[in-house]
Scaffold this motif. Sequence first.
Motif, mmCIF file in Angstrom:
data_model
loop_
_atom_site.group_PDB
_atom_site.id
_atom_site.type_symbol
_atom_site.label_atom_id
_atom_site.label_comp_id
_atom_site.label_asym_id
_atom_site.label_seq_id
_atom_site.Cartn_x
_atom_site.Cartn_y
_atom_site.Cartn_z
ATOM 1 N N LEU A 26 -8.638 -4.517 -0.424
ATOM 2 C CA LEU A 26 -8.821 -5.137 -1.674
ATOM 3 C C LEU A 26 -8.342 -6.469 -1.774
ATOM 4 O O LEU A 26 -8.677 -7.147 -2.880
ATOM 5 N N GLU A 82 2.066 2.319 -3.329
ATOM 6 C CA GLU A 82 0.991 2.556 -4.238
ATOM 7 C C GLU A 82 0.600 1.572 -5.176
ATOM 8 O O GLU A 82 0.433 1.765 -6.315
ATOM 9 N N THR A 83 1.224 0.346 -4.700
ATOM 10 C CA THR A 83 0.960 -0.960 -5.755
ATOM 11 C C THR A 83 -0.761 -1.272 -5.654
ATOM 12 O O THR A 83 -1.356 -1.410 -6.833
ATOM 13 N N ILE A 84 -1.280 -1.209 -4.632
ATOM 14 C CA ILE A 84 -2.806 -1.192 -4.468
ATOM 15 C C ILE A 84 -3.222 -0.085 -3.549
ATOM 16 O O ILE A 84 -2.242 0.435 -2.696
ATOM 17 N N GLU A 85 -4.321 0.426 -3.639
ATOM 18 C CA GLU A 85 -4.980 1.579 -2.977
ATOM 19 C C GLU A 85 -5.208 1.430 -1.533
ATOM 20 O O GLU A 85 -4.751 2.073 -0.530
ATOM 21 N N ASP A 86 -5.616 0.120 -1.223
ATOM 22 C CA ASP A 86 -6.058 -0.306 0.025
ATOM 23 C C ASP A 86 -5.831 -1.759 0.259
ATOM 24 O O ASP A 86 -6.224 -2.591 -0.634
ATOM 25 N N ASP A 87 -5.201 -2.177 1.480
ATOM 26 C CA ASP A 87 -5.142 -3.840 1.552
ATOM 27 C C ASP A 87 -6.529 -4.376 1.774
ATOM 28 O O ASP A 87 -6.562 -5.583 1.667
ATOM 29 N N VAL A 101 0.910 -1.230 0.060
ATOM 30 C CA VAL A 101 -0.079 -0.072 0.035
ATOM 31 C C VAL A 101 0.940 1.227 -0.224
ATOM 32 O O VAL A 101 0.657 2.136 -0.804
#
Length: 85
Positions: A52, A45-50, A42
Amino acid sequence: FEFAHPKSHLTTKGVLRKGVSPEHIQKPDIDKLVRAMLDAVVAAETIEDDALVVSLIAEKHWGPASRAVLSLGPASRTSQAALID
């Protein structure tokens, strides 16, 4: 998660000493390792929120070097369908 054996675990020939577990059954706990990995993903910024993340497989074991391996991919339709049924 892979951890290098401490030198105290191995003989001078590189063989596991008697009484040392071949499994990594000590700290750090796998749930804390996973939490740290998700926080890093997170932060990068690989994913917005864990939140997900819908599925994961985590292992910890001994290996030649300490490292973490992460594979990311979309949720499969099979897993989504299994949740609906």
